[in-house]
Motif scaffolding. Structure first.
Motif, PDB file in Angstrom:
ATOM      1  N   CYS A  73       0.861  -1.194   0.000  1.00 18.97           N
ATOM      2  CA  CYS A  73       0.000   0.000   0.000  1.00 18.97           C
ATOM      3  C   CYS A  73       0.890   1.235   0.000  1.00 18.97           C
ATOM      4  CB  CYS A  73      -0.884   0.027   1.246  1.00 18.97           C
ATOM      5  SG  CYS A  73      -2.158  -1.245   1.198  1.00 18.97           S
ATOM      6  N   ARG A 109      -0.663   3.700   5.249  1.00 18.34           N
ATOM      7  CA  ARG A 109      -1.645   2.975   6.066  1.00 18.34           C
ATOM      8  C   ARG A 109      -2.912   3.808   6.284  1.00 18.34           C
ATOM      9  NH1 ARG A 109      -2.543  -0.657  10.340  1.00 18.34           N
ATOM     10  NH2 ARG A 109      -0.593  -1.766  10.112  1.00 18.34           N
ATOM     11  N   TYR A 133      -7.710   2.577   9.993  1.00 19.73           N
ATOM     12  CA  TYR A 133      -8.643   1.573  10.521  1.00 19.73           C
ATOM     13  C   TYR A 133      -8.317   0.161  10.033  1.00 19.73           C
ATOM     14  CZ  TYR A 133     -10.347   1.958   5.775  1.00 19.73           C
ATOM     15  OH  TYR A 133     -10.405   1.962   4.400  1.00 19.73           O
ATOM     16  N   GLY A 185      -4.192  -5.239   0.690  1.00 20.52           N
ATOM     17  CA  GLY A 185      -3.248  -4.455  -0.079  1.00 20.52           C
ATOM     18  C   GLY A 185      -3.859  -3.683  -1.235  1.00 20.52           C
ATOM     19  N   THR A 186      -3.003  -3.385  -2.178  1.00 28.47           N
ATOM     20  CA  THR A 186      -3.424  -2.536  -3.294  1.00 28.47           C
ATOM     21  C   THR A 186      -2.914  -3.098  -4.625  1.00 28.47           C
ATOM     22  OG1 THR A 186      -3.145  -0.665  -1.761  1.00 28.47           O
ATOM     23  CG2 THR A 186      -3.544  -0.132  -4.063  1.00 28.47           C
ATOM     24  N   ARG A 203      -7.633   8.054   4.256  1.00 31.15           N
ATOM     25  CA  ARG A 203      -7.484   7.577   2.877  1.00 31.15           C
ATOM     26  C   ARG A 203      -6.668   8.599   2.104  1.00 31.15           C
ATOM     27  NH1 ARG A 203      -9.134   2.333   1.807  1.00 31.15           N
ATOM     28  NH2 ARG A 203      -8.851   3.006  -0.350  1.00 31.15           N
TER      29      ARG A 203
END
Ligand code: SF4
Length: 377
Positions: free
Chosen positions: A11, A14, A17, A60-61, A131
């Motif tokens: 990612c 972070r 949450y 993850g991303t 975000r």
């Protein structure tokens, strides 16, 4: 039929949450992909007799990977596994990664399902969650996604600090204005070990308000249904024909293999059923994916029954009566017609009966796991 899940554990930063397994050390992407190749190869015999109808890149991303990194992984999967011609290929993406190159990747690699981590169309909510993207990006990417891809899912979060029912209804309204094929609304939860958890412990943030979250969830169910979405699992809504094949297969207990740190697998060998999970440790995984196993267990008859109860109840088709009859026989308890537990759940308006199954009511969906636990062997 079987599925493949690939966990991309990277990612950009972070979100406060989140308790998924990931690292922000992107220098490890290439060594991770080399280890992933090994793991794809070594586990292939487990699905030698199965055809693969779903491939899911989760994280993850996954949208952090480049075109050639995704292509190489897909090529490797296609080389090693027996893939159906109409395979569903899902990629999870974060709005900040949706560049022109990203859309080219989606088209050229024929990724036919996109799961977008929008979470909200409001800056204050996105800030609370830490975000990376802003509300403007949610609008821009939502619009682009539904024009570029035929099967798009939006993830939305509700119950953030200071969020009112009215603000959540606005998020729902904005999401519906794009008519995505699928929507997954999740309540914000307080997970141990996350920055959000520590902030609540120190009194710097408020924990989620459960009563308000329940009202938000019930409101979402009513609005999505009114707009033609099927509520087919606790947190999943789809237009007819657009349920997530991958998730439905998992809930129906079809086999799947998970790859990458922290990924889970479920498969059969002869008459036996196994679950296993990889360690949540990227360094161990890169050093040797085959040794980075957290656990592997053969499921007992009791565990299989409890899984069937839990997973059956979570779906709109409900828990099949035959499973319940098996449960009663296994537990040596009264036949289902005389089960006072069922009457109690029914009188609490948590379940309803059809001639073939037991289904959760809307209220029941807010307490799905607790209702299942009441019925466990
Ligand atoms: S919520 Fe998604 S983007 Fe944020 S840290 Fe977790 S996995 Fe990464």
């Amino acid at each position: 039929m079987a599925g493949i899940y690939v966990h991309i554990p990277f990612c950009r930063r972070r979100c406060n949450y989140c308790d998924f397994y990931f690292t922000t050390d992107r220098k490890l992407i290439e060594p991770f992909l080399a280890a992933l190749k090994q793991e794809l190869e070594s586990k292939a015999p487990l699905l030698a007799n199965e055809r693969i109808d779903t491939i899911y890149f989760g994280g993850g991303t996954p949208s952090l990977l480049t075109f050639s990194q995704i292509r190489q992984t897909l090529d490797e999967i296609t080389r090693l596994y027996d893939i159906e011609s109409d395979v569903e290929i899902t990629l999870e993406a974060n709005p900040e990664d949706c560049s022109d190159e990203f859309w080219r990747t989606i088209h050229e690699l024929e990724i036919n399902r996109l799961s977008l981590g929008l979470q909200s169309f409001h800056d204050e909510k996105l800030n609370h969650l830490q975000r990376k993207h802003k509300a403007g990006k949610s609008f821009e990417v939502a619009e682009k996604a539904v024009t570029e891809v035929k099967n798009v899912s939006f993830d939305l979060i509700f119950g953030t600090e200071g969020e009112t029912l009215e603000l959540w209804q606005k998020d729902i309204e904005h999401a519906l204005s794009f008519s995505p094929q699928h929507i997954s609304p999740y309540s914000l939860t307080l997970e141990k070990g996350t920055p959000f958890f520590r902030m609540v412990e120190r009194g710097k943030k408020h924990p989620p308000n459960n009563n308000l979250q329940e009202a938000m969830f019930l409101d979402a169910i009513a609005t999505f249904k009114k707009n033609g979405y099927e509520h087919y699992e606790v947190s999943n809504f789809a237009r007819p024909g657009f349920r997530s094949k991958h998730n439905v297969n998992c809930w129906k207990r079809h086999p799947y293999l998970g790859f990458g740190p922290g990924a889970h697998s479920f498969y059969h060998v002869a008459e036996k059923q196994f679950r296993e999970a990889n360690l949540k440790n990227i360094k161990h995984y890169i050093a040797s994916p085959s040794k980075a196993l957290d656990f592997k267990e053969e499921l007992s008859d009791k565990e299989i029954l409890n899984e069937q109860i839990l997973l059956g109840l979570r779906q709109d088709c409900g828990l099949n009566m035959d499973v319940l009859k098996k449960r009663c026989k296994f537990a040596g308890s009264e036949p289902i017609e005389r089960q006072s537990k069922l009457e109690e759940l029914h009188s609490l308006n948590l379940i309803t009966f059809t001639h073939k199954s037991i289904c959760l009511t809307e209220k029941g969906f807010t307490l799905a796991d607790s209702v299942a636990e009441e019925l466990f062997v």
